[in-house]
Design an enzyme around this catalytic site. Sequence first.
Site, PDB file in Angstrom:
ATOM      1  N   HIS A  91       0.809  -1.237   0.000  1.00 21.19           N
ATOM      2  CA  HIS A  91       0.000   0.000   0.000  1.00 21.19           C
ATOM      3  C   HIS A  91       0.842   1.286   0.000  1.00 21.19           C
ATOM      4  O   HIS A  91       0.614   2.164  -0.843  1.00 21.19           O
ATOM      5  CB  HIS A  91      -0.967   0.016   1.190  1.00 21.19           C
ATOM      6  CG  HIS A  91      -2.146  -0.892   1.002  1.00 21.19           C
ATOM      7  ND1 HIS A  91      -3.441  -0.455   0.939  1.00 21.19           N
ATOM      8  CD2 HIS A  91      -2.214  -2.238   0.843  1.00 21.19           C
ATOM      9  CE1 HIS A  91      -4.255  -1.475   0.765  1.00 21.19           C
ATOM     10  NE2 HIS A  91      -3.534  -2.571   0.707  1.00 21.19           N
ATOM     11  N   ASP A 127      -5.247   6.572   1.245  1.00 14.07           N
ATOM     12  CA  ASP A 127      -5.547   5.209   0.833  1.00 14.07           C
ATOM     13  C   ASP A 127      -7.041   5.037   1.069  1.00 14.07           C
ATOM     14  O   ASP A 127      -7.568   5.455   2.111  1.00 14.07           O
ATOM     15  CB  ASP A 127      -4.744   4.237   1.708  1.00 14.07           C
ATOM     16  CG  ASP A 127      -4.818   2.805   1.193  1.00 14.07           C
ATOM     17  OD1 ASP A 127      -5.946   2.283   1.077  1.00 14.07           O
ATOM     18  OD2 ASP A 127      -3.768   2.216   0.904  1.00 14.07           O
ATOM     19  N   HIS A 165     -16.611  -3.981  -3.169  1.00 10.59           N
ATOM     20  CA  HIS A 165     -16.819  -3.206  -1.933  1.00 10.59           C
ATOM     21  C   HIS A 165     -17.966  -2.199  -2.090  1.00 10.59           C
ATOM     22  O   HIS A 165     -18.658  -1.897  -1.129  1.00 10.59           O
ATOM     23  CB  HIS A 165     -15.512  -2.520  -1.510  1.00 10.59           C
ATOM     24  CG  HIS A 165     -14.470  -3.519  -1.120  1.00 10.59           C
ATOM     25  ND1 HIS A 165     -14.601  -4.338  -0.014  1.00 10.59           N
ATOM     26  CD2 HIS A 165     -13.300  -3.891  -1.708  1.00 10.59           C
ATOM     27  CE1 HIS A 165     -13.560  -5.146   0.066  1.00 10.59           C
ATOM     28  NE2 HIS A 165     -12.754  -4.893  -0.951  1.00 10.59           N
ATOM     29  N   GLN A 209      11.362  -6.859  -9.369  1.00  8.03           N
ATOM     30  CA  GLN A 209      10.305  -7.555 -10.126  1.00  8.03           C
ATOM     31  C   GLN A 209       9.969  -6.917 -11.483  1.00  8.03           C
ATOM     32  O   GLN A 209       9.755  -7.623 -12.459  1.00  8.03           O
ATOM     33  CB  GLN A 209       9.040  -7.685  -9.270  1.00  8.03           C
ATOM     34  CG  GLN A 209       7.918  -8.448  -9.967  1.00  8.03           C
ATOM     35  CD  GLN A 209       6.864  -8.950  -9.015  1.00  8.03           C
ATOM     36  OE1 GLN A 209       7.180  -9.600  -8.035  1.00  8.03           O
ATOM     37  NE2 GLN A 209       5.611  -8.658  -9.299  1.00  8.03           N
ATOM     38  N   HIS A 258       0.713 -14.976  -6.422  1.00 11.08           N
ATOM     39  CA  HIS A 258      -0.457 -15.064  -5.541  1.00 11.08           C
ATOM     40  C   HIS A 258      -1.623 -14.248  -6.100  1.00 11.08           C
ATOM     41  O   HIS A 258      -2.684 -14.238  -5.522  1.00 11.08           O
ATOM     42  CB  HIS A 258      -0.078 -14.550  -4.145  1.00 11.08           C
ATOM     43  CG  HIS A 258       0.279 -13.090  -4.118  1.00 11.08           C
ATOM     44  ND1 HIS A 258       1.199 -12.527  -4.983  1.00 11.08           N
ATOM     45  CD2 HIS A 258      -0.157 -12.056  -3.357  1.00 11.08           C
ATOM     46  CE1 HIS A 258       1.306 -11.233  -4.741  1.00 11.08           C
ATOM     47  NE2 HIS A 258       0.488 -10.921  -3.757  1.00 11.08           N
ATOM     48  N   TRP A 299      -2.875  -7.481  -6.743  1.00 13.73           N
ATOM     49  CA  TRP A 299      -3.194  -6.615  -7.881  1.00 13.73           C
ATOM     50  C   TRP A 299      -1.950  -6.054  -8.571  1.00 13.73           C
ATOM     51  O   TRP A 299      -1.847  -6.025  -9.796  1.00 13.73           O
ATOM     52  CB  TRP A 299      -4.125  -5.472  -7.458  1.00 13.73           C
ATOM     53  CG  TRP A 299      -4.410  -4.570  -8.615  1.00 13.73           C
ATOM     54  CD1 TRP A 299      -4.011  -3.285  -8.777  1.00 13.73           C
ATOM     55  CD2 TRP A 299      -5.125  -4.913  -9.810  1.00 13.73           C
ATOM     56  NE1 TRP A 299      -4.443  -2.797  -9.988  1.00 13.73           N
ATOM     57  CE2 TRP A 299      -5.121  -3.779 -10.651  1.00 13.73           C
ATOM     58  CE3 TRP A 299      -5.761  -6.077 -10.266  1.00 13.73           C
ATOM     59  CZ2 TRP A 299      -5.728  -3.770 -11.901  1.00 13.73           C
ATOM     60  CZ3 TRP A 299      -6.366  -6.060 -11.528  1.00 13.73           C
ATOM     61  CH2 TRP A 299      -6.344  -4.924 -12.321  1.00 13.73           C
ATOM     62  N   SER A 343       1.049  -7.244  -8.741  1.00 10.13           N
ATOM     63  CA  SER A 343       1.749  -8.287  -9.501  1.00 10.13           C
ATOM     64  C   SER A 343       1.012  -8.607 -10.798  1.00 10.13           C
ATOM     65  O   SER A 343       1.632  -8.779 -11.855  1.00 10.13           O
ATOM     66  CB  SER A 343       1.910  -9.554  -8.656  1.00 10.13           C
ATOM     67  OG  SER A 343       2.786  -9.270  -7.587  1.00 10.13           O
ATOM     68  N   GLU A 397       1.494  -5.732 -13.219  1.00  6.81           N
ATOM     69  CA  GLU A 397       2.884  -5.702 -13.710  1.00  6.81           C
ATOM     70  C   GLU A 397       3.090  -6.804 -14.758  1.00  6.81           C
ATOM     71  O   GLU A 397       3.753  -6.602 -15.776  1.00  6.81           O
ATOM     72  CB  GLU A 397       3.855  -5.862 -12.531  1.00  6.81           C
ATOM     73  CG  GLU A 397       3.887  -4.608 -11.655  1.00  6.81           C
ATOM     74  CD  GLU A 397       4.476  -4.832 -10.264  1.00  6.81           C
ATOM     75  OE1 GLU A 397       5.085  -5.895 -10.013  1.00  6.81           O
ATOM     76  OE2 GLU A 397       4.317  -3.940  -9.401  1.00  6.81           O
TER      77      GLU A 397
HETATM   78  C1  U2F Z   1      -1.295  -7.180  -0.968  1.00  7.71           C
HETATM   79  O1  U2F Z   1      -0.407  -7.566  -1.933  1.00  7.71           O
HETATM   80  P1  U2F Z   1       1.142  -7.745  -1.962  1.00  7.71           P
HETATM   81  O2  U2F Z   1       1.809  -6.487  -1.577  1.00  7.71           O
HETATM   82  O3  U2F Z   1       1.616  -8.933  -1.232  1.00  7.71           O
HETATM   83  O4  U2F Z   1       1.259  -8.093  -3.529  1.00  7.71           O
HETATM   84  P2  U2F Z   1       1.138  -7.192  -4.802  1.00  7.71           P
HETATM   85  O5  U2F Z   1      -0.019  -6.283  -4.820  1.00  7.71           O
HETATM   86  O6  U2F Z   1       1.224  -8.140  -5.909  1.00  7.71           O
HETATM   87  O7  U2F Z   1       2.446  -6.303  -4.733  1.00  7.71           O
HETATM   88  C2  U2F Z   1       3.697  -6.846  -4.568  1.00  7.71           C
HETATM   89  C3  U2F Z   1       4.690  -5.793  -5.009  1.00  7.71           C
HETATM   90  O8  U2F Z   1       5.981  -6.156  -4.529  1.00  7.71           O
HETATM   91  C4  U2F Z   1       6.911  -6.140  -5.591  1.00  7.71           C
HETATM   92  C5  U2F Z   1       6.081  -6.357  -6.850  1.00  7.71           C
HETATM   93  C6  U2F Z   1       4.760  -5.675  -6.518  1.00  7.71           C
HETATM   94  O9  U2F Z   1       4.818  -4.307  -6.883  1.00  7.71           O
HETATM   95  O10 U2F Z   1       6.746  -5.798  -7.969  1.00  7.71           O
HETATM   96  N1  U2F Z   1       7.920  -7.209  -5.404  1.00  7.71           N
HETATM   97  C7  U2F Z   1       9.196  -6.964  -5.808  1.00  7.71           C
HETATM   98  O11 U2F Z   1       9.514  -5.905  -6.352  1.00  7.71           O
HETATM   99  N2  U2F Z   1      10.145  -7.940  -5.612  1.00  7.71           N
HETATM  100  C8  U2F Z   1       9.850  -9.127  -5.037  1.00  7.71           C
HETATM  101  O12 U2F Z   1      10.775  -9.954  -4.902  1.00  7.71           O
HETATM  102  C9  U2F Z   1       8.514  -9.377  -4.628  1.00  7.71           C
HETATM  103  C10 U2F Z   1       7.561  -8.400  -4.846  1.00  7.71           C
HETATM  104  C11 U2F Z   1      -2.371  -8.203  -1.012  1.00  7.71           C
HETATM  105  F1  U2F Z   1      -1.793  -9.433  -0.782  1.00  7.71           F
HETATM  106  C12 U2F Z   1      -3.030  -8.253  -2.370  1.00  7.71           C
HETATM  107  O13 U2F Z   1      -4.108  -9.108  -2.296  1.00  7.71           O
HETATM  108  C13 U2F Z   1      -3.521  -6.908  -2.796  1.00  7.71           C
HETATM  109  O14 U2F Z   1      -3.910  -6.988  -4.150  1.00  7.71           O
HETATM  110  C14 U2F Z   1      -2.420  -5.898  -2.666  1.00  7.71           C
HETATM  111  C15 U2F Z   1      -2.976  -4.555  -2.953  1.00  7.71           C
HETATM  112  O15 U2F Z   1      -4.013  -4.311  -2.016  1.00  7.71           O
HETATM  113  O16 U2F Z   1      -1.838  -5.916  -1.347  1.00  7.71           O
END
Ligand code: U2F
Length: 448
Positions: free
Chosen positions: A18, A114, A145, A329, A344, A347, A349, A352
């Site tokens: 976030h 946010d 939502h 990434q 996983h 959003w 990921s 991207e």
């Molecule tokens: C939560 O998500 P996360 O933060 O776990 O996952 P993402 O939204 O996919 O974001 C991961 C970011 O971390 C970066 C990657 C993404 O920008 O490029 N990254 C990286 O640069 N290098 C790495 O080795 C690993 C990751 C939640 F889990 C999700 O459900 C939600 O969608 C998200 C947004 O609310 O927040």
Amino acid sequence: MATISSHIAVMTFPFSSHPSALLNLVRRLAASAPTVRFSFLSTAKSNQAIFSGKQYDNIKPYDVSDSLPEGYVFTGNVHETVEAFMKATPGNFKEGMREAEVEAGVKVGCLLTDAFLAFGGEMADAMGVPWIAFWIGGPCSLSIHIYTDPIRSTVGDTGMAQNAEQTLKFIPGMSKIQISDLPEGIVDHLEMPIAHALHVMGLKLPGATAVVLNSYEEIDFTIITDLKTKLKKVLSVGPSTLTSSSPSEPDKSGCLPWLDKHKAASVAYISFGTILVPPPSELAALAEAIEASGVPYLWSLPDHSRHHLPQGFVERTSTRGMIVSWAPQLQVLAHTSVGIHITHSGWNSVLESISYAVPMICRPFFADNMLNCRMVEDVWEIGVRVEDGVLTKSGTMKAMELLLFNEKGKKMKENIRLLQERAVKAVGSNGSSAKNFETLEEIIGSCC
Ligand code: U2F
């Protein structure tokens, strides 16, 4: 910085990706409005992580309380820290904002928060200033939502299990989404504190001056068109990946030279985001699948989880595998050697992956992961969910075979290329995201 023309308080939800996603937006705005001061309010831990030594002329970080006891040691339970933080709001932000106003010598003329921090709406009303809410997820999860109450009435008291396969046909653009894809807190797990906060958010967002998304209209046109009838202004200004002018993240582990040695579209990039690690049995199954398939892999895996990999796996696959605790990434996905992304379905990921046209194998875990995964597999057809939703050796091997070597995989690659092209157009001159960003700049410009 030059004389401050106006002052914007930015309030983050200081967990997972976030804060960095909001900072990306703020950096873009700050570059286009050099006389506007952005006070970026977040917890000390989060500010340290995302600012670490970086300085910006007109963005100033301020630490707000996380309300954790002195000397608190993380127990591994994210809910605990989220709950503590939410209890400290909005008082901690009000305090931070007062400090920022005194230091800047200019009153705050706009709140950019946010979207999770829906109290931003009331604060803005009380101050008589605009409230801009940033939704970090995709249009699909935002829609859920906004429609929480109608969804709850449809499901009634019978719960998720009885209605698992029922689809959300009554919500525009959501006919493929099933009740079982919903994030926790919509029809089950209502006791979670974040469930209440998100429900309130869905009710408050229609009052926001604008809701900003890191997405682009063409990816979910029907959903966005519907959201525009529910919210005052819906501004999709992304993908941020394609608009960012930020310097590349340092490649501390040498992922890129390693990728250079591999054939085009041959490598599986594996990452489960910033907070999740699959259970030990699934990590082991994934490693077995990788080993048996012979597919080269680059795996972003926290150090503390490596001992769950099968004994000798790292050594046996050392000529075609690399494990790092953090990968750059964006640059990895942009590399021609990467053929698939095992994710996983967070959003950021997903977006991207779309930005660099890398098809996905999804293992969704929580929150919006299941929704995003459904969109990837059934709406956009740019990837698959692993068999039965969990990583097994045979299921993962099947998915890799399909994406890397099968005709269906080729079709998915074509589909994701089309989505990528549309994303590039959206951020280009006169594209939908570029125009929405201009509207956002106008709103920011009118705050004083
Ligand atoms: C939560 O998500 P996360 O933060 O776990 O996952 P993402 O939204 O996919 O974001 C991961 C970011 O971390 C970066 C990657 C993404 O920008 O490029 N990254 C990286 O640069 N290098 C790495 O080795 C690993 C990751 C939640 F889990 C999700 O459900 C939600 O969608 C998200 C947004 O609310 O927040």
